[in-house]
Scaffold this motif. Structure first.
Motif, PDB file in Angstrom:
ATOM      1  N   THR A 130       0.857  -1.195   0.000  1.00 19.67           N
ATOM      2  CA  THR A 130       0.000   0.000   0.000  1.00 19.67           C
ATOM      3  C   THR A 130       0.886   1.237   0.000  1.00 19.67           C
ATOM      4  O   THR A 130       1.807   1.348   0.801  1.00 19.67           O
ATOM      5  CB  THR A 130      -0.922   0.023   1.230  1.00 19.67           C
ATOM      6  N   PHE A 131       0.590   2.158  -0.900  1.00 14.86           N
ATOM      7  CA  PHE A 131       1.402   3.357  -1.101  1.00 14.86           C
ATOM      8  C   PHE A 131       0.540   4.581  -0.795  1.00 14.86           C
ATOM      9  O   PHE A 131      -0.479   4.809  -1.443  1.00 14.86           O
ATOM     10  CB  PHE A 131       1.896   3.386  -2.553  1.00 14.86           C
ATOM     11  N   ILE A 132       0.935   5.337   0.222  1.00 14.83           N
ATOM     12  CA  ILE A 132       0.230   6.573   0.568  1.00 14.83           C
ATOM     13  C   ILE A 132       0.993   7.720  -0.067  1.00 14.83           C
ATOM     14  O   ILE A 132       2.110   8.045   0.340  1.00 14.83           O
ATOM     15  CB  ILE A 132       0.145   6.770   2.091  1.00 14.83           C
ATOM     16  N   THR A 133       0.405   8.322  -1.085  1.00 11.15           N
ATOM     17  CA  THR A 133       1.125   9.295  -1.898  1.00 11.15           C
ATOM     18  C   THR A 133       0.450  10.660  -1.901  1.00 11.15           C
ATOM     19  O   THR A 133      -0.778  10.761  -1.874  1.00 11.15           O
ATOM     20  CB  THR A 133       1.258   8.801  -3.351  1.00 11.15           C
ATOM     21  N   GLU A 134       1.253  11.704  -1.923  1.00  8.74           N
ATOM     22  CA  GLU A 134       0.740  13.031  -2.239  1.00  8.74           C
ATOM     23  C   GLU A 134       0.436  13.084  -3.731  1.00  8.74           C
ATOM     24  O   GLU A 134       0.949  12.281  -4.515  1.00  8.74           O
ATOM     25  CB  GLU A 134       1.782  14.086  -1.892  1.00  8.74           C
ATOM     26  N   CYS A 135      -0.399  14.019  -4.122  1.00  5.40           N
ATOM     27  CA  CYS A 135      -0.570  14.293  -5.565  1.00  5.40           C
ATOM     28  C   CYS A 135      -0.823  15.788  -5.746  1.00  5.40           C
ATOM     29  O   CYS A 135      -1.779  16.194  -6.417  1.00  5.40           O
ATOM     30  CB  CYS A 135      -1.663  13.437  -6.177  1.00  5.40           C
ATOM     31  N   TYR A 282       3.501  12.802 -14.412  1.00  2.00           N
ATOM     32  CA  TYR A 282       4.175  11.643 -14.994  1.00  2.00           C
ATOM     33  C   TYR A 282       5.087  10.967 -13.970  1.00  2.00           C
ATOM     34  O   TYR A 282       5.173   9.733 -13.927  1.00  2.00           O
ATOM     35  CB  TYR A 282       4.951  12.080 -16.252  1.00  2.00           C
ATOM     36  N   SER A 283       5.753  11.756 -13.140  1.00  4.05           N
ATOM     37  CA  SER A 283       6.601  11.185 -12.093  1.00  4.05           C
ATOM     38  C   SER A 283       5.770  10.464 -11.035  1.00  4.05           C
ATOM     39  O   SER A 283       6.185   9.435 -10.503  1.00  4.05           O
ATOM     40  CB  SER A 283       7.429  12.284 -11.420  1.00  4.05           C
ATOM     41  N   LEU A 284       4.593  11.008 -10.731  1.00  2.00           N
ATOM     42  CA  LEU A 284       3.701  10.333  -9.785  1.00  2.00           C
ATOM     43  C   LEU A 284       3.326   8.946 -10.298  1.00  2.00           C
ATOM     44  O   LEU A 284       3.421   7.950  -9.569  1.00  2.00           O
ATOM     45  CB  LEU A 284       2.430  11.159  -9.568  1.00  2.00           C
ATOM     46  N   LEU A 285       2.922   8.886 -11.553  1.00  2.00           N
ATOM     47  CA  LEU A 285       2.497   7.603 -12.129  1.00  2.00           C
ATOM     48  C   LEU A 285       3.659   6.609 -12.194  1.00  2.00           C
ATOM     49  O   LEU A 285       3.498   5.425 -11.863  1.00  2.00           O
ATOM     50  CB  LEU A 285       1.907   7.823 -13.522  1.00  2.00           C
ATOM     51  N   ASP A 286       4.832   7.088 -12.605  1.00  2.00           N
ATOM     52  CA  ASP A 286       6.007   6.210 -12.676  1.00  2.00           C
ATOM     53  C   ASP A 286       6.397   5.701 -11.295  1.00  2.00           C
ATOM     54  O   ASP A 286       6.766   4.530 -11.132  1.00  2.00           O
ATOM     55  CB  ASP A 286       7.191   6.964 -13.297  1.00  2.00           C
ATOM     56  N   SER A 287       6.307   6.572 -10.294  1.00  2.00           N
ATOM     57  CA  SER A 287       6.678   6.183  -8.934  1.00  2.00           C
ATOM     58  C   SER A 287       5.751   5.106  -8.397  1.00  2.00           C
ATOM     59  O   SER A 287       6.193   4.131  -7.784  1.00  2.00           O
ATOM     60  CB  SER A 287       6.636   7.396  -7.998  1.00  2.00           C
ATOM     61  N   ILE A 288       4.470   5.296  -8.594  1.00  2.00           N
ATOM     62  CA  ILE A 288       3.482   4.322  -8.109  1.00  2.00           C
ATOM     63  C   ILE A 288       3.700   2.959  -8.764  1.00  2.00           C
ATOM     64  O   ILE A 288       3.712   1.929  -8.081  1.00  2.00           O
ATOM     65  CB  ILE A 288       2.056   4.846  -8.359  1.00  2.00           C
ATOM     66  N   LYS A 289       3.902   2.979 -10.066  1.00  2.00           N
ATOM     67  CA  LYS A 289       4.132   1.720 -10.778  1.00  2.00           C
ATOM     68  C   LYS A 289       5.378   1.014 -10.250  1.00  2.00           C
ATOM     69  O   LYS A 289       5.389  -0.207 -10.056  1.00  2.00           O
ATOM     70  CB  LYS A 289       4.280   1.994 -12.278  1.00  2.00           C
ATOM     71  N   ALA A 290       6.427   1.785  -9.972  1.00  2.00           N
ATOM     72  CA  ALA A 290       7.701   1.199  -9.529  1.00  2.00           C
ATOM     73  C   ALA A 290       7.606   0.545  -8.154  1.00  2.00           C
ATOM     74  O   ALA A 290       8.373  -0.372  -7.848  1.00  2.00           O
ATOM     75  CB  ALA A 290       8.789   2.269  -9.517  1.00  2.00           C
ATOM     76  N   THR A 291       6.672   0.994  -7.309  1.00  2.00           N
ATOM     77  CA  THR A 291       6.545   0.398  -5.972  1.00  2.00           C
ATOM     78  C   THR A 291       5.958  -1.010  -6.010  1.00  2.00           C
ATOM     79  O   THR A 291       6.149  -1.783  -5.075  1.00  2.00           O
ATOM     80  CB  THR A 291       5.644   1.253  -5.054  1.00  2.00           C
ATOM     81  N   GLY A 292       5.218  -1.313  -7.062  1.00  2.00           N
ATOM     82  CA  GLY A 292       4.532  -2.607  -7.130  1.00  2.00           C
ATOM     83  C   GLY A 292       3.282  -2.665  -6.269  1.00  2.00           C
ATOM     84  O   GLY A 292       2.671  -3.724  -6.116  1.00  2.00           O
ATOM     85  N   ALA A 293       2.881  -1.541  -5.713  1.00  2.00           N
ATOM     86  CA  ALA A 293       1.715  -1.505  -4.826  1.00  2.00           C
ATOM     87  C   ALA A 293       0.426  -1.749  -5.611  1.00  2.00           C
ATOM     88  O   ALA A 293       0.287  -1.305  -6.746  1.00  2.00           O
ATOM     89  CB  ALA A 293       1.643  -0.164  -4.108  1.00  2.00           C
ATOM     90  N   GLU A 294      -0.504  -2.440  -4.968  1.00  2.00           N
ATOM     91  CA  GLU A 294      -1.834  -2.631  -5.544  1.00  2.00           C
ATOM     92  C   GLU A 294      -2.822  -1.612  -4.990  1.00  2.00           C
ATOM     93  O   GLU A 294      -3.775  -1.231  -5.661  1.00  2.00           O
ATOM     94  CB  GLU A 294      -2.344  -4.052  -5.260  1.00  2.00           C
ATOM     95  N   LEU A 313      -6.718   2.661 -14.237  1.00  2.00           N
ATOM     96  CA  LEU A 313      -5.533   1.855 -14.575  1.00  2.00           C
ATOM     97  C   LEU A 313      -5.541   0.499 -13.878  1.00  2.00           C
ATOM     98  O   LEU A 313      -4.671  -0.337 -14.149  1.00  2.00           O
ATOM     99  CB  LEU A 313      -4.254   2.609 -14.171  1.00  2.00           C
ATOM    100  N   GLY A 314      -6.490   0.292 -12.964  1.00  2.00           N
ATOM    101  CA  GLY A 314      -6.600  -0.999 -12.296  1.00  2.00           C
ATOM    102  C   GLY A 314      -6.139  -1.030 -10.853  1.00  2.00           C
ATOM    103  O   GLY A 314      -6.151  -2.083 -10.210  1.00  2.00           O
ATOM    104  N   TYR A 315      -5.741   0.128 -10.309  1.00  2.00           N
ATOM    105  CA  TYR A 315      -5.321   0.169  -8.906  1.00  2.00           C
ATOM    106  C   TYR A 315      -6.536   0.246  -7.982  1.00  2.00           C
ATOM    107  O   TYR A 315      -7.594   0.769  -8.357  1.00  2.00           O
ATOM    108  CB  TYR A 315      -4.445   1.407  -8.644  1.00  2.00           C
ATOM    109  N   ASP A 316      -6.374  -0.276  -6.788  1.00  2.00           N
ATOM    110  CA  ASP A 316      -7.348  -0.070  -5.721  1.00  2.00           C
ATOM    111  C   ASP A 316      -6.967   1.265  -5.082  1.00  2.00           C
ATOM    112  O   ASP A 316      -6.142   1.325  -4.169  1.00  2.00           O
ATOM    113  CB  ASP A 316      -7.261  -1.224  -4.712  1.00  2.00           C
ATOM    114  N   ALA A 317      -7.549   2.355  -5.589  1.00  2.00           N
ATOM    115  CA  ALA A 317      -7.131   3.698  -5.195  1.00  2.00           C
ATOM    116  C   ALA A 317      -8.275   4.452  -4.528  1.00  2.00           C
ATOM    117  O   ALA A 317      -9.433   4.346  -4.948  1.00  2.00           O
ATOM    118  CB  ALA A 317      -6.634   4.483  -6.407  1.00  2.00           C
ATOM    119  N   ARG A 318      -7.921   5.203  -3.482  1.00  2.00           N
ATOM    120  CA  ARG A 318      -8.914   6.023  -2.791  1.00  2.00           C
ATOM    121  C   ARG A 318      -8.226   7.278  -2.254  1.00  2.00           C
ATOM    122  O   ARG A 318      -7.008   7.424  -2.364  1.00  2.00           O
ATOM    123  CB  ARG A 318      -9.581   5.252  -1.652  1.00  2.00           C
ATOM    124  N   THR A 319      -9.022   8.156  -1.682  1.00  2.00           N
ATOM    125  CA  THR A 319      -8.484   9.401  -1.131  1.00  2.00           C
ATOM    126  C   THR A 319      -8.705   9.440   0.380  1.00  2.00           C
ATOM    127  O   THR A 319      -9.592   8.772   0.907  1.00  2.00           O
ATOM    128  CB  THR A 319      -9.159  10.632  -1.750  1.00  2.00           C
TER     129      THR A 319
END
Length: 336
Positions: A130-135, A282-294, A313-319
């Protein structure tokens, strides 16, 4: 239903098993702090843990606090929960927090950027579930120009103003942006003057980074001394009596928001330079993909738009709502 490893409540991001908060916005007993900006490191906690390079920064900003510093990738365990800090690349001393318990791994980014600015330890990809990211800049419209090109434009702008016999006043946040600008200003063009908040913070950081020489502006500084030179000032200084005595001058602002049409006019500056200490789309998307997080949790910025795109894109994403403010917060509460 199992309790999540990290949960959001009215005080911050909470690990109940360890009784530890990550960047809490209300006073708590135990706080892990990602970096020194005002919305992430607040006064009032009983115990602070942060990266060792962030220790002098938060001591400077918060005063006497009980703080301990750890190394990058150093694991410390609290009630069988493993924590470690990893470079976030946002500003000097900025960290991501990795949290592991019973084979489950979460990562909280705090604020981060993936472009190597040459003064912060570069961002490190940390694998997780699980990746908790700013955007902060989670819109496709945000695509950053390389730093070297932006700084060349800033130095050329300074030269142009110098040729016209004017002082260049460049606005940047007192922690992070100001030092990034200072590092790459060309001292061969002229002298670099600073507002007190920037001078004080830079002096805290000089033992860690080699910066060009600066001169603090005081009441004794005459405007004739400033002509043709450049002044680094926090955005809060714009429009005040401090700046009016520097005429004739030209103003510039370095911010990710300068990518928006009209931002320069709204901030009443003459020139805008697009330079951010956060990821672009673009960096946000690349970073998320690189973590392997679902699973991805978006905490501040364009959360709704960005999380919706991640779900497509298929992620289980929420805010989740927080009191982090991204680049707006870096107008430091202590810089006046």
């Amino acid at each position: 239903m199992t309790t999540p490893l990290l949960a959001f409540n009215d005080k911050g991001i909470y690990c109940a098993i360890a009784d530890v908060y990550l960047d809490p916005w209300k006073p708590v007993t135990n706080a892990i702090i990602t970096h020194g900006h005002a919305d992430h490191s607040r006064w009032g906690h009983k115990n602070y843990i942060t990266h060792k390079t962030n220790v002098p920064i938060i001591l400077h900003r918060l005063g006497e606090i009980n703080v301990s510093g750890v190394e990058w990738n150093e694991t410390f365990t609290i009630n069988n929960v493993k924590f470690s800090l990893h470079p976030a690349g946002h500003i000097i001393g900025s960290s991501q927090v990795r949290v592991e318990h019973k084979g489950e791994v979460w990562v909280f980014t705090g604020d981060y950027k993936t472009e190597d600015d040459g003064i912060s330890v570069p961002y490190e990809v940390v694998k997780c579930d699980t990746f908790i990211t700013e955007c902060t800049f989670g819109l496709p419209a945000f695509k950053w120009t390389p730093q070297a090109e932006v700084m060349e434009n800033i130095n050329n702008w300074w030269l142009e103003n110098q040729a016209e016999g004017k002082t260049s006043i460049l606005f940047g946040y007192s922690l992070g942006k100001a030092q990034r600008l200072l590092k790459y200003l060309n001292p061969e063009i002229g002298q670099i003057y600073t507002h007190g908040s920037i001078e004080n913070m830079t002096n805290v950081l000089r033992p860690m980074v080699e910066f060009p020489k600066t001169t603090l502006i005081t009441r004794e500084t005459k405007k004739e001394e400033l002509l043709g030179n450049i002044v680094l000032a926090p955005p809060s200084a714009h429009g005040g009596t401090w700046i009016r005595k520097m005429t004739p001058f030209v103003t510039g602002s370095a911010s990710g928001w300068m990518a928006f049409r009209g931002a320069r006019r709204r901030r009443a500056v003459d020139k805008g330079f697009v330079l951010s200490d956060h990821c672009d789309w673009y960096s946000l998307l690349d970073s998320i993909k690189a973590t392997g997080a679902e699973k991805v949790i978006c905490t501040h910025g364009y959360t709704d738009i960005f999380s919706k795109y991640l779900r497509e894109l298929g992620y289980d994403a929420r805010t989740e709502k927080t009191q982090y403010e991204g680049e707006l917060s870096e107008i430091d509460k202590t810089e006046e």
